[in-house]
Design an enzyme around this catalytic site. Structure first.
Site, PDB file in Angstrom:
ATOM      1  N   HIS A  50     -57.991  -0.185  80.912  1.00 48.49           N
ATOM      2  CA  HIS A  50     -58.145  -1.281  82.599  1.00 48.49           C
ATOM      3  C   HIS A  50     -59.162  -1.209  83.182  1.00 48.49           C
ATOM      4  O   HIS A  50     -59.548  -0.783  84.071  1.00 48.49           O
ATOM      5  CB  HIS A  50     -56.724  -1.107  83.282  1.00 48.49           C
ATOM      6  CG  HIS A  50     -56.361  -2.299  84.208  1.00 48.49           C
ATOM      7  ND1 HIS A  50     -55.630  -2.592  84.695  1.00 48.49           N
ATOM      8  CD2 HIS A  50     -57.694  -3.424  84.455  1.00 48.49           C
ATOM      9  CE1 HIS A  50     -55.099  -3.638  85.370  1.00 48.49           C
ATOM     10  NE2 HIS A  50     -57.011  -4.079  85.633  1.00 48.49           N
ATOM     11  N   ARG A  98     -52.579  -8.920  81.640  1.00 47.54           N
ATOM     12  CA  ARG A  98     -51.926  -7.461  82.578  1.00 47.54           C
ATOM     13  C   ARG A  98     -50.774  -7.089  81.577  1.00 47.54           C
ATOM     14  O   ARG A  98     -51.203  -7.567  80.892  1.00 47.54           O
ATOM     15  CB  ARG A  98     -50.809  -8.163  83.433  1.00 47.54           C
ATOM     16  CG  ARG A  98     -52.134  -8.655  85.031  1.00 47.54           C
ATOM     17  CD  ARG A  98     -52.045  -6.979  85.551  1.00 47.54           C
ATOM     18  NE  ARG A  98     -52.721  -6.671  87.512  1.00 47.54           N
ATOM     19  CZ  ARG A  98     -54.027  -7.273  87.275  1.00 47.54           C
ATOM     20  NH1 ARG A  98     -54.804  -7.219  86.157  1.00 47.54           N
ATOM     21  NH2 ARG A  98     -54.404  -6.713  88.412  1.00 47.54           N
ATOM     22  N   GLU A 157     -48.903   2.089  82.985  1.00 50.24           N
ATOM     23  CA  GLU A 157     -50.504   1.992  82.649  1.00 50.24           C
ATOM     24  C   GLU A 157     -50.331   3.599  83.656  1.00 50.24           C
ATOM     25  O   GLU A 157     -49.424   3.043  84.859  1.00 50.24           O
ATOM     26  CB  GLU A 157     -51.678   0.776  82.957  1.00 50.24           C
ATOM     27  CG  GLU A 157     -52.379   0.246  82.774  1.00 50.24           C
ATOM     28  CD  GLU A 157     -53.033  -0.909  82.879  1.00 50.24           C
ATOM     29  OE1 GLU A 157     -53.162  -0.490  84.116  1.00 50.24           O
ATOM     30  OE2 GLU A 157     -52.870  -1.823  82.887  1.00 50.24           O
TER      31      GLU A 157
END
Ligand SMILES: O=CC(=O)O
Length: 313
Positions: A279, A232, A261
């Site tokens: 991602h 993460r 993000e």
């Protein structure tokens, strides 16, 4: 089950959305105004929430849904779900482990190769016509580099297994030493970083692992060290990472995840010693479909009174 209210709080693949729509009374709420609107009219008919790695069920949403029974996440990470609140209230929680392990581990190795061998940079070199003016400079060998892994869970182990195929010695940090592992254990992340060439973040995001990659760890990894993050964004203190990369205090970084993000620090865009991905760790048709089937399987099991497939809470 068509009368059971399910709240979808994140954009997911069309297959999952369509199946949820076929099987349940589906409400969609992807942002705050939509959520407020759905809740004002339907809060008392919603019995399940489906989210993903970006959006789950925080304390506020859980409190706003008096009939909530289950949160089913289209992700393995559940850091967007208030697990303690769910436990307290007897709300079940499921995620999508196992089916994405290979995919994420494959990508971690891909990032290592891309970073050390500068694969993306080489591609840009060819496309821009620069090759006609001279060969690309020499890069760094991956095989045989020591790989340090933070978190030796399913994904960490799958990365280790793959890296072993490249003759990489493996070491790891986790809260406790794994009895069933022969890999070298370091009881602190700084020690791990000081003793490996490539440091991989593969642990869940929790309060303890937030900013587990801090200034001290980055300095311990050093100018010849590489950071890979497939966990993460919030595992890494980006305010420390960016200057370390710009100043050459860190050798390079391969990042699939970022703190905010989809915003990525633009200072990184001009650097050739970084590989930046949007991602996509589990982002293949095969794996996202298998994840969708787990979400659906868990919801169906819950509402039919059967055991959950992948229960977390
Ligand atoms: O980030 C992706 C996941 O948690 O599945």
């Amino acid at each position: 089950m068509g009368s059971i209210g399910v709240l979808l709080v994140a954009q997911v693949i069309p297959y999952l959305e369509q199946e949820l729509d076929k099987r349940y009374k589906l409400f969609r709420a992807y942002d705050q105004p939509q959520t407020a609107q759905v809740l004002s009219q339907h809060a008392s008919s919603i019995r399940a929430v489906v989210g993903n790695s970006n959006a789950g069920a925080d304390a506020e949403l859980i409190e706003a849904l008096p009939k909530l029974e289950i949160v089913s996440s289209f992700s393995v990470g559940v850091d967007r779900i208030d697990l303690d609140r769910c436990k307290e209230k007897g709300i079940r929680v499921t995620n999508t482990p196992d089916v994405l392990t290979d995919e994420v581990a494959d990508l971690a190795i891909g990032l290592m190769l891309a970073l050390l061998r500068r694969i993306c940079e080489c591609d840009r070199y060819v496309r821009s016509g620069k090759w006609k003016k001279g060969d690309y400079k020499l890069t760094t060998k991956f095989s045989g580099k020591t790989v340090g892994i933070i978190g030796l869970g399913r994904i960490g182990q799958a990365i280790a297994k793959r890296a072993e195929g490249f003759n990489c010695p493996i070491c790891y940090y986790s809260r406790t030493q794994k009895r069933d592992s022969n890999y070298k254990y370091y009881p602190s992340v700084v020690e791990l970083a000081s003793n490996c060439d490539i440091l991989v973040v593969a642990c869940p995001l929790t309060e303890e692992t937030h900013h587990i990659i801090n200034r001290e760890v980055i300095n311990a990894l050093g100018p010849k060290g590489y950071l890979i993050n497939i966990g993460r964004g919030k595992h890494v203190d980006e305010a420390e990472l960016v200057p370390a990369l710009l100043e050459g205090r860190l050798g390079g970084a391969g990042l699939d995840v970022f703190e905010n993000e989809p915003t990525v620090p633009e200072e990184l865009f001009g650097l050739e010693n970084v590989v930046l991905l949007p991602h996509v760790g589990s982002g293949t048709i095969e794996t996202r479909t298998a994840m969708a089937d787990l979400v659906l399987g868990n919801l169906d099991a819950h509402f039919l009174g059967n055991p959950l497939l992948t229960p977390l809470v």
